[in-house]
Design a protein around this motif. Sequence first.
Motif, mmCIF file in Angstrom:
data_model
loop_
_atom_site.group_PDB
_atom_site.id
_atom_site.type_symbol
_atom_site.label_atom_id
_atom_site.label_comp_id
_atom_site.label_asym_id
_atom_site.label_seq_id
_atom_site.Cartn_x
_atom_site.Cartn_y
_atom_site.Cartn_z
ATOM 1 N N ASN A 156 0.745 -1.403 0.219
ATOM 2 C CA ASN A 156 0.496 -0.171 0.046
ATOM 3 C C ASN A 156 1.078 0.805 0.130
ATOM 4 O O ASN A 156 0.132 2.530 0.814
ATOM 5 C CB ASN A 156 -0.912 -0.285 1.158
ATOM 6 C CG ASN A 156 -2.022 -0.790 0.800
ATOM 7 O OD1 ASN A 156 -2.570 -1.260 -0.043
ATOM 8 N ND2 ASN A 156 -2.438 -1.733 1.694
ATOM 9 N N GLU A 525 -4.170 -4.899 -0.599
ATOM 10 C CA GLU A 525 -4.395 -4.001 -1.158
ATOM 11 C C GLU A 525 -4.882 -3.167 -1.084
ATOM 12 O O GLU A 525 -6.356 -3.247 -1.561
ATOM 13 C CB GLU A 525 -3.290 -4.639 -2.314
ATOM 14 C CG GLU A 525 -2.733 -3.715 -2.476
ATOM 15 C CD GLU A 525 -0.957 -3.031 -2.411
ATOM 16 O OE1 GLU A 525 -0.686 -2.227 -2.632
ATOM 17 O OE2 GLU A 525 -0.262 -4.229 -2.186
ATOM 18 N N SER A 529 -4.907 0.889 -4.989
ATOM 19 C CA SER A 529 -3.223 1.065 -5.198
ATOM 20 C C SER A 529 -2.565 0.568 -6.769
ATOM 21 O O SER A 529 -4.111 0.074 -7.847
ATOM 22 C CB SER A 529 -3.091 -0.613 -4.776
ATOM 23 O OG SER A 529 -1.846 -0.798 -4.854
#
Length: 690
Positions: A156, A525, A529
């Motif tokens: 991230n 994630e 992203s």
Amino acid sequence: MKKRLSRMLVTLFAVTLVLPAGVMAADNSQVTAAVQGLEKTAAEKAKLLTETYGTTSVQYALIDNGNITVSGQAGVNDIEGKIPLTQDTMYGIGSTSKMFTAASVMKLVDDGKINLDTPLVQYIPEFTMKDERYKKITPRMLLNHSSGLQGSSLNNAFLFEDNDAHAHDTLLKQLSTQNLKADPGAYSVYCNDGFTLAEILVEKISGKSFTSFIHENFTEPLDLDHTKTSQDELNLKQMAGLYYPTHQGQLPNETINVIGTGGIYSTAEDLVQFAQIFTGEAEGILTDKSIKAMEQEEYKKGLWPADADNSFDYGLGWDSVRLFPFNQYDMKAVTKGGDTILYHASLVVLPEQNMAAAVLSSGGSSSTNQLMASEMLLHALKEKGTIKEFKPEKSFGKPVKADMPDDITKYAGYYGVTNQQMKADIKDGELSISVPMVPDYPAEKYVYTADGTFVSADGSTKVNFVTEKNDGIYLWVRQYVSIPGLGQLAISQYSAEKMKANPLSKETAAAWAKREGQTFYPLNEKFTSLMYFIMKPSVEISSKSGLEGYMIDKKIIDPDTAVSEHRVPAIGSRDTSEFRFYKEKGVEYLEAAGSLFVSEKDVKPLYKGKKSTVTLQADGYAKWYTVSDAVAGKTMTVTLPAQGAFAVYDEQGAVVNYTVASGSNEVKLPANGTVVFAGDPGSAFGITLK
């Protein structure tokens, strides 16, 4: 680049992205007949980047004894032409941000608050790792890349227009679960986590946020009005336009939330003014002692090949403290480059000449930016009469085959480098290097010569084998890469280490055989992203190709663990995260550097009914689905939650639609594709199929 780069060089540089011709069309209105001398040369090089080398827009500046003598830009900012490029257009500078981090640490050294060689744990008591050797890590080792940390815990960290500081805030927790890959100080290998840890060190000692610290100590005293971080309030209209070959239209701004590693935005003019610190002209920022310390040959403190022309020879922060081709003119040159996914930057400084050049770009690469910066400086030096003539390009010459001693064949075998395995075959005076995982890719050939090295047919590359003091056997690659119109890159690196036999027990072999060919999909994630944007973000398990007992470069330790054990300095062993598999409620997961993945065996087909809802659980993990024959070809429309997005990929893994980038919640589902829904915990996605 028409000439194919060797496979070994590709391990050192990021892939250069070639944009569609329409996006690459350069705006050359600023290059007029009235432009003369150095400005004309710089404008021509910028035009070359935008028209030939995959750069969307470029911004450049050169400073000479405190005066910015060249400043310009070329290319496309927004394809509608509403926002022109100017000297104030801001670019992400990626890892060039590390020079602000290194300078920040040295500022605290000057203030007597940090000693470079005191164990880091004395400054950050909460810093712990599974491996007890971590107690030997010092601030110096963070800045010269010799800490022994695994590499990059960047879960991230790369987001679209989202300054979530998760990657920074969770680094200490991530490191607490990791081992070191080497003794601290054993060798320098590029390490992003080291600079995020240095960022945390600055915050801990100063009591300020890193953003506040660099503004107070650097941007405000130097009047760098267009240098910001991802944590500042940004005027998005002032940011360079971002594009990608497979995406139509402009992308949202890229946000890097590990600031000390790569999260600063700036302009070329601001960067060359920042560079005056390192020429000694910006008084009162750093002491001469600290400036000199930063440009020392730190790379020599650990495992490293003998000196040769090169672009990677680490100082404190600097990628190189003896940059080619300036070493050919007996000039000190230091450099730092930076590549994010979409932004690229290079800063080249000549401390003894009081000169610096910066080249920033959207698209392209830091390597081509560095070449342009070097060309600007060389032409400026010639205009001033400091150098009389440009040195000719270098080559090892066309090889003349010589008799090869029989004992050279002992170096044949498999060699490992991060995410790659090479096979070296030696026979009849020739070296052939192939990649077992890519059997269709042609092997590279080299001829044995009288000096004991193997040389490519065109004379650009020299390879030999070195047995080092750690008993490792290394492929030493020296290479000159000519980039038409931009000069030469020089590389001298250990590119890979010979792998040792690793026979597996029946239990371990059976466990890995069950995973062979399986794909694992990311769960944690964030929905903003960039990981979702480039291509399907997945890990495929492959342990059958190449040397038995390895998953590509990772040595299989037990039924659930694989670890990279190669020790390749500079670039080769960067980002060597451990792979650890575990099962929970019958579901198999993979954990690597803080990223969590789930097996394809637990990915279900998308519901084939006309209407359905996907709801994320309290853990916030993304949900993946396959596209079955029953829904392929249908149009999927999704009602999105406030904090959520979805992405669709085709059978080859190419992005068909990622809503954060496209803004569209409608997509035609590709046959044998995949779909991912990501968002905040509890987010619900309403799905309609027609």
